[in-house]
Scaffold this active site. Structure first.
Site, PDB file in Angstrom:
ATOM      1  N   PRO A   1       0.105   7.651  -1.810  1.00 20.10           N
ATOM      2  CA  PRO A   1       0.874   7.618  -3.063  1.00 20.10           C
ATOM      3  C   PRO A   1       1.317   6.204  -3.448  1.00 20.10           C
ATOM      4  O   PRO A   1       1.237   5.835  -4.618  1.00 20.10           O
ATOM      5  CB  PRO A   1       2.086   8.511  -2.778  1.00 20.10           C
ATOM      6  CG  PRO A   1       1.678   9.385  -1.649  1.00 20.10           C
ATOM      7  CD  PRO A   1       0.741   8.555  -0.824  1.00 20.10           C
ATOM      8  N   CYS A   2       1.753   5.425  -2.479  1.00 17.45           N
ATOM      9  CA  CYS A   2       2.224   4.068  -2.789  1.00 17.45           C
ATOM     10  C   CYS A   2       1.075   3.178  -3.258  1.00 17.45           C
ATOM     11  O   CYS A   2       1.234   2.353  -4.153  1.00 17.45           O
ATOM     12  CB  CYS A   2       2.925   3.456  -1.585  1.00 17.45           C
ATOM     13  SG  CYS A   2       4.399   4.388  -1.104  1.00 17.45           S
ATOM     14  N   SER A   3      -0.084   3.371  -2.661  1.00 14.43           N
ATOM     15  CA  SER A   3      -1.250   2.569  -3.029  1.00 14.43           C
ATOM     16  C   SER A   3      -1.824   2.973  -4.376  1.00 14.43           C
ATOM     17  O   SER A   3      -2.629   2.232  -4.946  1.00 14.43           O
ATOM     18  CB  SER A   3      -2.320   2.664  -1.940  1.00 14.43           C
ATOM     19  OG  SER A   3      -1.859   2.011  -0.765  1.00 14.43           O
TER      20      SER A   3
END
Length: 156
Positions: A44-46
């Site tokens: 999700p962060c990437s």
């Protein structure tokens, strides 16, 4: 927890940029964005952070002078992540390896079951002259709804 109208606390000595022991100083004037993420290299962060990299010029056109991505990871992981996602970008990737900054802003949560320790909630704070003018926090760490760059751009 910080809220609209709150002052952003001074960066602790453990909030590093680019290399170990290189403490960042967050601006006390101007308008900037802090993007808090649970962890570098997580799916999700990437997928969340590239929107801020790709739209940096649009953010600047709306008066944003800087974007700071804060991850509760060591500086080596954060630098490798920036190399992968934002090589040559003006977006600042900050290592909050001890989670001190994240605790100071009151946006930490227990992620020990998946990520091994306390991490940052996913949030975006728009800060002007040291005060939070807009704060969006996801209700679940994997979500990218209220913190999506398009939502933030439309609010500026």
């Amino acid at each position: 927890m910080i809220s609209v109208g709150s002052s952003i606390p001074a960066a602790p000595a453990s909030l590093w940029v680019e290399k170990d022991n290189n403490t960042v100083s967050l601006p006390s004037s101007g308008k900037y964005i802090i993007v808090g993420v649970p962890g570098a290299f997580t799916p999700p962060c990437s997928s969340h952070v590239p929107g801020y990299v790709e739209n940096y010029d649009k953010l600047q056109a709306k008066g944003i002078s800087a974007v700071y991505v804060v991850a509760v990871n060591d500086i080596f992981v954060v630098n490798a992540w920036k190399e992968q996602l934002a090589k040559g970008s003006s977006v600042h990737f900050l290592s909050d390896s001890k989670g001190e900054f994240t605790r100071l802003v009151g946006l930490d949560f227990d992620a020990s079951g998946l990520l091994g320790n306390a991490r940052s909630q996913r949030y975006v704070a728009v800060v002007e002259d040291g005060k939070v003018t807009n704060l969006q926090v996801e209700n679940e760490a994997p979500n990218i709804t209220v913190t999506h760059v398009d939502k933030i751009l439309s609010s500026l």
